[in-house]
Design an enzyme around this catalytic site. Structure first.
Site, short mmCIF file in Angstrom:
data_model
loop_
_atom_site.label_atom_id
_atom_site.label_comp_id
_atom_site.label_asym_id
_atom_site.label_seq_id
_atom_site.Cartn_x
_atom_site.Cartn_y
_atom_site.Cartn_z
N VAL A 187 6.85 1.14 8.45
CA VAL A 187 8.39 0.55 7.68
C VAL A 187 9.40 0.97 8.01
CG1 VAL A 187 9.10 -2.05 7.41
CG2 VAL A 187 6.52 -1.56 7.29
N THR B 141 0.55 -1.55 -0.13
CA THR B 141 0.08 0.09 0.30
C THR B 141 0.85 1.34 -0.02
OG1 THR B 141 -0.27 -0.52 2.65
CG2 THR B 141 -2.03 -1.58 1.29
N ASN C 69 1.28 4.16 3.00
CA ASN C 69 1.60 4.59 3.86
C ASN C 69 2.35 3.91 4.35
OD1 ASN C 69 1.03 7.80 4.19
ND2 ASN C 69 -0.86 7.29 4.96
N CYS C 70 2.03 2.28 4.15
CA CYS C 70 2.39 1.75 4.91
C CYS C 70 4.15 1.56 4.38
CB CYS C 70 1.58 0.32 4.96
SG CYS C 70 -0.01 0.05 5.21
N PRO C 71 4.57 1.33 3.81
CA PRO C 71 5.82 1.01 3.17
C PRO C 71 6.60 2.31 4.54
CG PRO C 71 5.01 0.83 1.62
CD PRO C 71 4.45 1.02 2.23
#
Length: 187
Positions: free
Chosen positions: A51, A44, A46-48
């Protein structure tokens, strides 16, 4: 019912960690502090970024005796490919936990049933497997791991100093409060 001060419920799932598939259970969280960071899904937008933020601060988490777990509703196989193809996610040295059965997202109250995804939830868990902090919010708002670190330090401080509390905006090394009748109405 709030999850604060409750025991993490039994679970078993798979994760991708340092080039291997590993099993993660509630027992994996015992004996050290843990931070579970729930995200909607791999690959997706925003997720990276989240992380990578956690990866950039991982040494500080480790210095605090804490393991970080990123959890999405994907499989551990997806996490392997995500780790290999995303430069941001490739920085992760902590477990990328798959929750395709939604056991964890349901247990932690972050499951979005109609989408099969997770809300953004952050949980700090003490070495006994007890949830000490939680933050859950809408998926369009990414988190800042520096706030998670601040809360972790406060949770660790109050665990080591049970007769003290950390006031608003407390940071490591700053003054704490010792609750007493004398303080009521004085602050």
């Amino acid at each position: 019912m709030s999850l604060i001060n409750t025991q993490v419920q039994p679970f078993k799932t798979q994760a991708f960690h340092n080039g291997k598939f590993i099993e993660v259970t509630e027992q994996s969280l015992k004996g050290k502090w843990s931070v579970l960071i729930f995200m909607p899904a791999a690959f997706t937008f925003n997720c990276p970024t989240e992380v990578e933020d956690a990866a950039d601060s991982y040494a500080e988490f480790q210095k605090l005796g804490t393991e970080v777990y990123i959890v999405t509703t994907d499989t551990h196989f997806s996490h392997k490919v995500w780790h290999e193809t995303s430069p941001a996610v490739g920085k992760a040295k902590f477990p990328l936990v798959g929750d395709p059965t939604h056991q964890l997202t349901n247990a932690f109250g972050v499951h979005i049933a109609e989408e099969g995804l997770a809300l953004r939830g952050t949980f700090i868990i003490n070495p006994d497997g007890v949830i000490k902090t939680l933050e859950i919010h809408s998926n369009e708002i990414a988190r800042d791991v520096s706030e998670t670190l601040r809360k972790l330090k406060a949770a660790q401080y109050t665990a080591a100093h049970p007769n003290e509390v950390c006031p608003a905006k407390w940071k490591e090394g700053e003054k704490t409060l010792a609750p007493s009748l004398d303080l009521v109405g004085k602050i």
